[in-house]
Design an enzyme around this catalytic site. Sequence first.
Site, short mmCIF file in Angstrom:
data_model
loop_
_atom_site.label_atom_id
_atom_site.label_comp_id
_atom_site.label_asym_id
_atom_site.label_seq_id
_atom_site.Cartn_x
_atom_site.Cartn_y
_atom_site.Cartn_z
NE ARG A 101 3.34 8.37 -5.55
CZ ARG A 101 2.41 9.00 -4.87
NH1 ARG A 101 2.63 10.23 -4.43
NH2 ARG A 101 1.25 8.42 -4.61
NE ARG A 153 -2.83 9.06 11.51
CZ ARG A 153 -3.56 8.74 10.44
NH1 ARG A 153 -3.04 8.87 9.23
NH2 ARG A 153 -4.78 8.28 10.57
CD GLU A 197 -4.28 8.22 14.31
OE1 GLU A 197 -3.99 7.27 13.55
OE2 GLU A 197 -4.84 9.28 13.92
CE1 TYR A 221 -7.12 0.18 7.07
CE2 TYR A 221 -7.39 0.50 4.70
CZ TYR A 221 -7.11 1.00 5.95
OH TYR A 221 -6.84 2.35 6.10
NE ARG A 249 -3.11 0.17 3.07
CZ ARG A 249 -4.27 0.75 2.78
NH1 ARG A 249 -5.11 0.14 1.97
NH2 ARG A 249 -4.59 1.92 3.28
CG ASP A 299 -9.01 2.77 1.30
OD1 ASP A 299 -8.69 2.95 2.50
OD2 ASP A 299 -8.17 2.57 0.39
NE ARG A 309 -2.27 -2.46 16.78
CZ ARG A 309 -1.53 -2.44 17.87
NH1 ARG A 309 -1.68 -3.42 18.78
NH2 ARG A 309 -0.69 -1.47 18.10
#
Length: 376
Positions: A175, A277, A298, A346, A171, A348, A247
């Site tokens: 680049r 984060r 978090e 999972y 995921r 989106d 989690r």
Amino acid sequence: MRILLVGAGLSGAVIGRALAEAGHDCRIIDARPHIAGNCHTERDAETGVMMHVYGPHIFHTDDEGVWNYVNRFARFLPFQNRVKTTAQGRVYSLPVNLLTINQFFGTTLRPEEARALIESKADTTITDPQTFEEQALRFVGPELYEAFFKGYTEKQWGCSPTELPASILKRLPVRFNYDDNYFFHRFQGMPQDGYSAMVAAILDHPRITVDLDTLYHPDMAAQADHVFWSGPLDGYFDYRLGRLGYRTLDFERFTHQGDYQGCAVMNYGDREVPYTRITEHKHFSPWESHEGSVCYREYARAAEPGDTPYYPIRLVEEKALLEQYIDLARATPGVTFVGRLGTYRYLDMDVTIREAMDTAQAFSQGPTPAFLRDPL
């Protein structure tokens, strides 16, 4: 028909709307005091900032049908997620891109040169990566792995990267240009008035009734012709075989006058920093202006009974238990399991909406199976 939908999140709302438009009477219940599930948004009373109450949700998709659907119920404004990370005392751009590579190694490489550098650092003896760590070492090498992936992953998942499957890292792209847009989908944006307003618009139909602060009881199913369950799969069966692993996240809220970090999301890659984060919520609505700011530190940990589950773990032990619950579900007539929790996957937001749309369509065509997609 009389339809009961358990959960007023995206799955329940989208299925309920489609079935209501088809002439069915839909009752949607939710144990929480609000709609929209984990993508619930609300205005912070102190600052006026639009809060992503359960952490940031950024809409991104290549599915034009889903994009058109959400724009039917909300005005989406452009938003691109540009994540930064603090690691080893410096700030870098994520996902790993040409700027990150040049920053980290103190170089001024062109794309071809950067590609060659990373390949020289990669462990090419790993031909078939099986674990998260092997995947990282094979494709970015030890230095970038240690700085950006290892500590963050240990905090996020609560285990060594050697215990996680390689698929998790797929995921995260690398680049060899200066594109720091975290996602690569054609359609990206944020609903101007928040996700809860969008879900409220989806639920606004005379054949839909919504009952919040309402726990599911098996007697409710006897009063319905079909049930759509978007709660935890194991929860439907009262955890009789044991609990699937999740989690969860804890948020430490704090406020700041002005701009705290200059971006919406700042990751912390070092293992010594206990949180994963910091999110600064006013940056998720850049078209608004607020003097005050609301931030979340978090923290990730294992979910316990009573916690809000976020991420299915899906390691070996959970998959074995999952297979048993799937067998139970398929042997239970009149119930379809949907969404991230109901299918223990999972998902989106765009995939959740697409599967909900497809589930409603399948229901109109005949008997609906326990799962539209195989959870395994």
